[in-house]
Design a protein around this motif. Structure first.
Motif, PDB file in Angstrom:
ATOM      1  N   VAL A 174       0.847  -1.199   0.000  1.00 44.23           N
ATOM      2  CA  VAL A 174       0.000   0.000   0.000  1.00 44.23           C
ATOM      3  C   VAL A 174       0.883   1.250   0.000  1.00 44.23           C
ATOM      4  O   VAL A 174       1.884   1.318   0.722  1.00 44.23           O
ATOM      5  N   HIS A 175       0.486   2.218  -0.836  1.00 42.55           N
ATOM      6  CA  HIS A 175       1.251   3.461  -1.004  1.00 42.55           C
ATOM      7  C   HIS A 175       0.335   4.683  -0.921  1.00 42.55           C
ATOM      8  O   HIS A 175      -0.875   4.560  -1.019  1.00 42.55           O
ATOM      9  N   PHE A 176       0.972   5.869  -0.836  1.00 42.39           N
ATOM     10  CA  PHE A 176       0.276   7.097  -1.253  1.00 42.39           C
ATOM     11  C   PHE A 176       1.118   7.749  -2.328  1.00 42.39           C
ATOM     12  O   PHE A 176       2.333   7.522  -2.412  1.00 42.39           O
ATOM     13  N   THR A 177       0.454   8.583  -3.155  1.00 43.10           N
ATOM     14  CA  THR A 177       1.149   9.126  -4.335  1.00 43.10           C
ATOM     15  C   THR A 177       1.955  10.394  -4.020  1.00 43.10           C
ATOM     16  O   THR A 177       2.830  10.769  -4.799  1.00 43.10           O
ATOM     17  N   ILE A 196      -1.097  -0.888  -4.465  1.00 38.90           N
ATOM     18  CA  ILE A 196      -2.291  -0.048  -4.378  1.00 38.90           C
ATOM     19  C   ILE A 196      -1.827   1.353  -3.986  1.00 38.90           C
ATOM     20  O   ILE A 196      -1.217   1.535  -2.926  1.00 38.90           O
ATOM     21  N   GLU A 197      -2.076   2.334  -4.839  1.00 35.53           N
ATOM     22  CA  GLU A 197      -1.712   3.721  -4.541  1.00 35.53           C
ATOM     23  C   GLU A 197      -2.948   4.478  -4.077  1.00 35.53           C
ATOM     24  O   GLU A 197      -4.065   4.216  -4.537  1.00 35.53           O
ATOM     25  N   ASN A 198      -2.741   5.426  -3.170  1.00 35.34           N
ATOM     26  CA  ASN A 198      -3.809   6.297  -2.697  1.00 35.34           C
ATOM     27  C   ASN A 198      -3.438   7.738  -2.992  1.00 35.34           C
ATOM     28  O   ASN A 198      -2.311   8.165  -2.713  1.00 35.34           O
ATOM     29  N   GLY A 214       2.939  -1.920   4.189  1.00 34.82           N
ATOM     30  CA  GLY A 214       3.047  -0.546   3.720  1.00 34.82           C
ATOM     31  C   GLY A 214       4.377  -0.422   2.989  1.00 34.82           C
ATOM     32  O   GLY A 214       5.330  -1.149   3.306  1.00 34.82           O
ATOM     33  N   HIS A 215       4.452   0.483   2.028  1.00 33.12           N
ATOM     34  CA  HIS A 215       5.696   0.660   1.271  1.00 33.12           C
ATOM     35  C   HIS A 215       6.886   0.918   2.205  1.00 33.12           C
ATOM     36  O   HIS A 215       7.991   0.432   1.972  1.00 33.12           O
ATOM     37  N   SER A 216       6.642   1.650   3.282  1.00 32.06           N
ATOM     38  CA  SER A 216       7.736   2.002   4.203  1.00 32.06           C
ATOM     39  C   SER A 216       8.375   0.772   4.854  1.00 32.06           C
ATOM     40  O   SER A 216       9.480   0.853   5.381  1.00 32.06           O
ATOM     41  N   GLU A 237       8.037   6.619   3.415  1.00 34.36           N
ATOM     42  CA  GLU A 237       7.217   6.831   4.609  1.00 34.36           C
ATOM     43  C   GLU A 237       5.745   6.453   4.363  1.00 34.36           C
ATOM     44  O   GLU A 237       4.916   6.546   5.258  1.00 34.36           O
ATOM     45  N   ASP A 238       5.446   6.024   3.110  1.00 38.44           N
ATOM     46  CA  ASP A 238       4.037   5.761   2.785  1.00 38.44           C
ATOM     47  C   ASP A 238       3.602   4.337   3.127  1.00 38.44           C
ATOM     48  O   ASP A 238       4.425   3.423   3.070  1.00 38.44           O
ATOM     49  N   PRO A 239       2.290   4.132   3.428  1.00 35.31           N
ATOM     50  CA  PRO A 239       1.244   5.164   3.560  1.00 35.31           C
ATOM     51  C   PRO A 239       1.112   5.695   4.988  1.00 35.31           C
ATOM     52  O   PRO A 239       0.218   6.502   5.225  1.00 35.31           O
TER      53      PRO A 239
HETATM   54 ZN    ZN Z   1       5.173   4.135  -2.287  1.00 33.60          ZN
END
Ligand code: ZN
Length: 221
Positions: free
Chosen positions: A66-69, A137-139, A173-175, A198-200
């Protein structure tokens, strides 16, 4: 009809409604550009970074990442993944020659709408070392501002993927990606190729974990 039968039918209808609400997931198709050129660049990445020479870019998903953009809009986020080649602005991970751009299978907008950008069993470039075994999965958003609707959508999507692929065993989480460096899933050959992520964020992952069961965390020491 006896009272017992009526109750059984009611129970059955209730179960059907429940099952439908869990599995009837709305996914909007919004494909990024993925021509033969991007597939060739992906195969090149698999060869250069992982030392593998598969015939195609199909993967067996084992991890959900899981990520954020870190981009505030859906359109801006979509554009970041749409180019086939990595833009030179990505100095953190750009190589000297043409390299495949970053991508994920799913992008979740701030209102919880789920967009599918590419087939989930094709390799996207979104996490060093684990691209060949993971679905990304990006947010849309950044640290601390992901929405409740996004959390709900992620939970529904992860649950859907978990039931679709029995091969999936981890939710991370990506982090947390570097926790896999000592595991059999880790494939990156270049020991100096790492990024700080640091995402998400822990709070968002905690929300997902409180509703998802049966998937392991990253194997951190
Ligand atoms: Zn990421």
């Amino acid at each position: 009809m006896t009272l017992y039968n009526q109750q059984m039918i009611k129970l059955l209808l209730f179960l059907i409604t429940l099952t439908t609400s869990v599995y009837a997931l709305e996914i909007v198709q919004k494909p990024i550009s993925f021509s033969e050129h991007r597939k060739a660049l992906t195969l090149q990445y698999i060869n250069t970074h992982y030392g593998l020479t598969p015939d195609d870019i199909t993967i067996t998903p084992q991890v959900i990442v899981v990520h954020f953009t870190a981009i505030p809009t859906l359109q801006g986020s979509f554009e970041a993944f749409n180019s086939e080649e990595l833009p030179s602005s990505r100095k953190d991970i750009a190589a000297k020659s043409a390299s495949v751009n970053v991508s994920v299978a799913y992008l979740v907008d701030r209102d919880g709408t789920i967009y599918q950008l590419m087939p989930e069993n094709w390799m996207g470039r979104h996490v060093i070392g684990l691209n060949y075994s993971s679905i990304g999965i990006e947010n849309v958003g950044k640290l601390g501002n992901l929405t409740e609707k996004q959390a709900e959508a992620n939970i529904a999507l992860i649950s859907y993927l978990q039931h679709k692929y029995s091969s999936i065993g981890y939710l991370i989480g990506h982090s947390n990606y570097r926790c896999f460096e000592e595991s059999a899933l880790w494939l990156e050959k270049d020991k100096s190729y790492r990024t700080q992520k640091e995402d998400p964020g822990e709070a968002f992952m905690h929300k997902l974990r409180s509703s998802i069961t049966g998937l392991k965390k990253a194997p951190c020491k």
